[in-house]
Scaffold this active site. Structure first.
Site, PDB file in Angstrom:
ATOM      1  CD  GLU A 138      -2.467  -1.244   2.734  1.00 33.49           C
ATOM      2  OE1 GLU A 138      -3.596  -0.750   2.869  1.00 33.49           O
ATOM      3  OE2 GLU A 138      -1.843  -1.778   3.661  1.00 33.49           O
TER       4      GLU A 138
ATOM      5  CE  LYS B 182       5.387   5.084   6.733  1.00 34.69           C
ATOM      6  NZ  LYS B 182       5.341   6.535   6.987  1.00 34.69           N
TER       7      LYS B 182
ATOM      8  CG  ASP C 276       4.398  12.496   4.697  1.00 36.84           C
ATOM      9  OD1 ASP C 276       4.426  12.084   5.871  1.00 36.84           O
ATOM     10  OD2 ASP C 276       5.202  13.323   4.243  1.00 36.84           O
TER      11      ASP C 276
ATOM     12  CE1 TYR D 114      -3.784   1.930   9.140  1.00 35.54           C
ATOM     13  CE2 TYR D 114      -3.718   4.165   8.270  1.00 35.54           C
ATOM     14  CZ  TYR D 114      -3.526   3.281   9.308  1.00 35.54           C
ATOM     15  OH  TYR D 114      -3.085   3.744  10.525  1.00 35.54           O
TER      16      TYR D 114
ATOM     17  CE  LYS E 284       9.347   6.737   6.010  1.00 34.84           C
ATOM     18  NZ  LYS E 284       9.705   7.278   7.312  1.00 34.84           N
TER      19      LYS E 284
ATOM     20  CB  CYS F 211      31.508  12.303  31.233  1.00 35.72           C
ATOM     21  SG  CYS F 211      29.877  13.066  31.154  1.00 35.72           S
TER      22      CYS F 211
ATOM     23  CB  CYS G  85      30.050  14.164  35.485  1.00 32.73           C
ATOM     24  SG  CYS G  85      30.320  12.518  34.775  1.00 32.73           S
TER      25      CYS G  85
ATOM     26  CB  CYS H 271      28.964   9.154  31.250  1.00 27.74           C
ATOM     27  SG  CYS H 271      29.125   9.745  32.945  1.00 27.74           S
TER      28      CYS H 271
ATOM     29  CB  CYS I  84      26.486  11.818  34.838  1.00 29.98           C
ATOM     30  SG  CYS I  84      26.720  12.926  33.428  1.00 29.98           S
TER      31      CYS I  84
END
Length: 674
Positions: free
Chosen positions: A117, A119, A121, A226, A315, A409, A412, A427, A432
């Site tokens: 089918e 798709k 939008d 659908y 897609k 990190c 931190c 991390c 943190c």
């Protein structure tokens, strides 16, 4: 007597006009085949409006006049979907499509017929009909809970207000804005000095979320239906393609571009043909939906925790543009993953201006040899998330700088580590600040504890002010503390305290998802909550117990066990408990279902038309008595309930020697009376 005769004549004319306008509207908006000029339609509509103004008691619920938009709404109420509106997995190339086919063929154990089918939008919607009358329409929302937009959906002429059959049914569709309507709307917005919509999808979504239905009515939206909630087997259909045909006979607008494909080669040919022709359509599509057609095959393949195994969405390749990568910044997520982000020279792509794009991880930067100062190609993955595709090596000047991920990190300064089998740097410092803030944002989000009024800005202020460190601290907040925050007024503070207090009553699955356990999404949280009933029982479960649950695998089980073994987590849960946060599932847990009785532990299939009970009532009562209601007949079926006009399912049940009951026998077993 003359007055009564005149009244009868007026009512007769109203019904004639209703029928004429419905016929004209169906031909124009659903079949795309106008049967009269617009002037004739308008003339009849004006006559109907004039009669209804004089005789308000003759305004029927399904009158075409009810599409013009009614009273302005104060807000949208929540709607719980009877059948969850699931998301689909995505595929992006031929190899992905063939991998999907291999998994399906292996799971089904035989060759498969697909249905493909377009798709659309747009915005996914759910429509409910009771005895053939449109009673409610809602958005997808989080898949489980949406928003009631009935008044706005009534303004869409392609949505029938009354079906050709007096049935109770829930259908799913995609509301969209035709290209010509989108162009006209943006021209008007431009003339009025308003920001134009980026694309038809945003325009459709924005239109249907207007509190004034008259605005939605002015936007000329349409819809394609659908599917049927659950699936069409409850209405005597054996496949998705059969259901599409059935929906069309009920008066729904279905997309005629769908096609049954007997092989994956046909599927690929279908995709290629529409990839070339998509620009010829008067509406936007962003891909192709591929589904296993037969309902029995769908049931056998089943679901993952997030999506059906029998469907996926291809897609179309995203639009690609060139720009310059100016810098790379790092962000730390709630699970400690450190993600590099490209800072770009702003560029327009797929309808919006993009200045940032995810680089995902250190390996990707090295693999693509991305350097600060590079000319790069970017696109939106799935037309949504900006990403760097490649570097334009031929444009390098020698001034570009290679990027090295830090050892510590960025927030931190704790040492970053890479867990075996993962590409991400993490991390692992539980204190943190970045992780704690992200965890708070997740906890208060709509799909988790849904604490309205606490967004990213408020979380940042609360954390910076030292008012919250973990999610439990939210429940210790006072109104005076909130008033100390910037731009926090008396009313906002009161509303926020109220929202926090209300969230204490959420069912367990909301809390479980909000706690942010790795690999435990919304569906897994619901499955675990329904299985165990309390947070305490989930925390005490071992790996064998967890993996014995359908759809819970080793990865989720290990993550759940590790999470609840953490002493910091145990402390947070104790604090949440002390503040009165509910830790019990409010639905019916599985162990509470009856283990004795006519349906306990049995798989039941309903087919044909029921006259004493509605199909939903029958399903709910069977399940309440410990049975499982399935949509298709197989060797695992224990009992078939055959209503009027039972078809192929009855034949198959008889061939397999499955017990068959009529509706009267069902009612007797349920203890119901006619």
């Amino acid at each position: 007597m003359d007055q009564k005769i005149n009244r009868n004549e007026v009512e007769k004319r109203v019904r004639e006009l209703n029928n004429l306008l419905k016929e004209y509207g169906h031909a124009y908006y659903v079949l795309d085949k106008p049967v009269v000029p617009d002037s004739v339609y308008d003339q009849h509509m004006q006559e109907l409006l004039a009669i209804e103004a004089e005789h308000p008691d003759l305004i029927f619920p399904d009158s075409p006049s009810q599409r013009v938009g009614g009273e302005i709404l104060s807000n949208f109420s929540k709607v719980v979907h009877e059948f969850p509106m699931l998301s689909l997995s995505n595929v992006f190339n031929e190899e992905d499509i063939r991998d999907f086919d291999r998994r399906v063929q292996a799971g089904a154990g035989h060759s498969i017929t697909y249905i493909c089918e377009l798709k659309i939008d747009g915005l996914a919607v759910s429509l409910k009909y009771e005895k053939g009358n449109f009673i409610q329409g809602s958005t997808r929302g989080d898949g489980t809970i949406g928003e009631d937009i009935t008044a706005n959906l009534k303004t869409i002429h392609a949505i029938p207000l009354k079906l050709s059959e007096p049935i109770t049914i829930e259908v799913r569709g995609e509301a969209y804005m035709p290209k010509k309507s989108f162009i006209k709307l943006n021209e008007m917005r431009d003339e009025n000095g308003e920001e134009p919509f980026a694309n038809p999808r945003n325009a459709a979504a924005g239109s249907l979320r207007q509190l004034d239905p008259k605005i939605a009515a002015s936007r000329n939206l349409s819809v394609f239906i659908y599917g049927i909630g659950g699936d069409g087997s409850a209405y005597g259909q054996d496949s998705h393609s059969d259901s599409l045909d059935y929906l069309a006979t009920l008066g729904f607008k279905t997309n005629t571009g769908s096609k049954r494909c007997s092989s994956i080669e046909e599927v690929i040919e279908y995709i290629e043909s529409w990839q070339e022709r998509r620009q010829d359509l008067d509406y936007e599509i962003d891909g192709i939906v591929i589904k296993v057609d037969g309902y029995e095959d769908q049931e056998q393949l089943g679901f993952t925790a997030r999506s059906p195994r029998w469907a996926t969405a291809y897609k179309f390749p995203a639009e690609e543009v060139h720009t310059k990568l100016l810098d790379i910044e790092l962000s730390v997520g709630r699970t400690g993953v450190v993600t590099p982000t490209a800072i770009l020279e702003p560029v327009r792509v797929a309808g919006t201006t993009v200045a940032r794009a995810s680089l995902h991880n250190e390996d990707l930067i090295r693999e693509k040899d991305i350097r600060i100062g590079d000319a790069v190609i970017i696109r939106k993955a799935g037309d949504i998330i900006p990403e760097v595709v490649s570097v334009l090596l031929e444009q390098r000047t020698g001034m570009e700088k290679p990027y090295e991920m830090p050892d510590n990190c960025p927030v931190c300064d704790s040492e970053l580590i890479r867990i075996d089998g993962e590409v991400a740097l993490r991390c692992v410092n539980p204190q943190c600040p970045a992780q704690m803030k992200e965890a708070l944002i997740h906890f208060v989000s709509r799909n988790a504890m849904n604490i309205e009024g606490i967004g990213e800005r408020v979380v940042d202020q609360l954390y910076t002010a030292g008012l919250v460190h973990d999610v439990s601290d939210l429940y210790a907040l006072t109104k005076d503390q909130l008033l100390s925050l910037e731009r926090m007024g008396e009313k906002s503070a009161s509303n926020l305290i109220s929202a926090i207090d209300i969230s204490k009553e959420n069912s367990l699955e909301k809390l479980l998802f909000g706690l942010g356990i790795r690999h435990v999404g919304e569906k897994a949280a619901h499955i675990l909550s329904e299985e165990f009933g309390t947070l305490e029982k989930i925390a005490m479960a071992d790996a064998d117990r967890l993996t014995s649950i359908h759809e819970i695998g080793d990865k989720v089980a290990d993550s759940v066990i590790s999470f609840f073994e953490n002493e910091d987590v145990q402390e947070v849960i104790d604090k949440l408990k002390s503040y009165g946060v509910n830790m019990i599932y409010k639905g019916r847990i599985r162990e509470e279902l009856p283990t004795e009785g006519p349906f306990a532990g049995k798989t039941v299939v309903l087919t044909g038309k029921l006259s004493i009970l509605t199909r939903n009532d029958a399903k709910e009562q069977i399940e309440a008595m410990g049975g499982k209601v399935s949509g298709s007949v197989s060797k695992k079926t224990d009992l078939l309930i055959a209503g009027e006009d039972a078809g192929s399912k009855l034949v198959k049940a008889q061939e397999l020697g499955i017990t068959v009951w009529n509706e009267t026998e069902l009612v007797d077993a349920l203890g119901e009376k006619e």
